[in-house]
Scaffold this motif. Structure first.
Motif, PDB file in Angstrom:
ATOM      1  N   GLN A 148       0.830  -1.205   0.000  1.00 54.32           N
ATOM      2  CA  GLN A 148       0.000   0.000   0.000  1.00 54.32           C
ATOM      3  C   GLN A 148       0.861   1.250   0.000  1.00 54.32           C
ATOM      4  N   LEU A 200      -9.425   3.508   2.790  1.00 53.93           N
ATOM      5  CA  LEU A 200      -9.470   3.036   1.407  1.00 53.93           C
ATOM      6  C   LEU A 200      -9.828   4.133   0.419  1.00 53.93           C
ATOM      7  N   GLY A 216      -3.436   1.246  -4.344  1.00 53.41           N
ATOM      8  CA  GLY A 216      -3.791  -0.160  -4.245  1.00 53.41           C
ATOM      9  C   GLY A 216      -3.997  -0.767  -5.628  1.00 53.41           C
ATOM     10  N   SER A 239     -15.564  -3.764  -5.350  1.00 53.20           N
ATOM     11  CA  SER A 239     -14.455  -3.245  -4.546  1.00 53.20           C
ATOM     12  C   SER A 239     -14.934  -2.199  -3.537  1.00 53.20           C
ATOM     13  N   ARG A 285     -12.868  -0.116  -2.136  1.00 48.93           N
ATOM     14  CA  ARG A 285     -12.147   1.113  -2.495  1.00 48.93           C
ATOM     15  C   ARG A 285     -12.892   1.902  -3.557  1.00 48.93           C
TER      16      ARG A 285
END
Length: 260
Positions: free
Chosen positions: A36, A113, A118, A245, A247
């Motif tokens: 990350q 996030l 990522g 996702s 994120r």
């Protein structure tokens, strides 16, 4: 009795020190945290060096176009490459100026996030790669059109120029929307994939009117099928990510986990 007390060994304090140091030492950084951090560093470098990416594009595509056109350059032969050279960078500039994330709720902006790092960074790099790939296809698939070129070659070169320029510009727009964390990004990318598939079908249908030689027609079919296959593979890989996702939900829909 007094002598015995004096000769009693002192309690070993040093033996307990390693245990104390182990308890107080920081825990090792996990592989996930390191990845990350690495992706956040790459993303920051990408955002800070967009002008260098544009300059690299101009240098490389300009050099490739110059080699393709050669010394007998004319406006008619150089114009398609000039359009390819400036259209995607202009599309990206317009996207960076036009796409805005809008007001971000404080709790969304603080979420760990939130952001395009990522796995999302891999999608951004894939979009940039799509822009470059379409330009390379035009530079390698068709020769420059000279004054004495057959009519079918001029028509084919025009179709390939439209394909590379339109698709490259659309993917540059998608990259800008993702980088700006625009809430339009997921919908826009799905629409761009659909437009790319329609573009391949349109080029194939238009090419049928050009009376191409058999070997050229077969090569064009392979090229268009490869483009369509890459779009379908991208859909298969990235569509589940865009839909599922966390994120993407936080960054591009402003939806926190556990909330409708």
């Amino acid at each position: 009795m007094h002598c015995i007390l004096e000769q009693r060994p002192f309690e070993p304090v040093a033996a307990a020190e390693p245990r104390t140091r182990l308890r107080n030492s920081p825990s090792p950084i996990s592989l996930h945290d390191r990845l990350q951090a690495r992706s956040a560093t790459i993303l920051s470098a990408l955002e800070a060096n967009l002008w260098r990416i544009g300059l690299l594009w101009v240098v490389l595509i300009g050099a490739g176009a110059a080699l393709r056109v050669g010394t007998s350059a004319s406006l008619a032969s150089a114009l398609p490459y000039l359009v390819l050279l400036i259209a995607p960078p202009l599309a990206m500039i317009a996207g960076l100026a036009g796409f805005r994330s809008g007001p971000v709720p404080a709790e969304v902006g603080r979420h760990p996030l939130y952001g395009a790092n990522g796995l999302m960074l891999s999608l951004l790099l894939a979009l940039l790669g799509s822009v470059a790939l379409r330009a390379i296809e035009l530079l390698t698939a068709s020769p420059a059109v000279g004054d004495n070129a057959p009519e079918w070659l001029g028509g084919l070169h025009l179709l390939l120029t439209i394909d590379a320029t339109v698709a490259g510009s659309l993917y540059a727009l998608a990259f800008a929307a993702a980088l700006r964390r625009s809430t339009w990004f997921p919908t826009a990318l799905l629409a761009i994939w659909g437009c790319d598939l329609l573009l391949q079908l349109g080029v194939a249908r238009a090419a049928q009117t050009l009376d191409l030689p058999a070997n050229v027609s077969a090569a064009l079919d392979l090229l268009l099928q490869g483009n369509a296959t890459r779009v379908l593979v991208s859909l298969a890989i990235w569509l589940p990510y865009l839909l599922l996702s966390t994120r993407v939900a936080v960054t591009y829909r402003h939806r926190l986990p556990g909330r409708a």
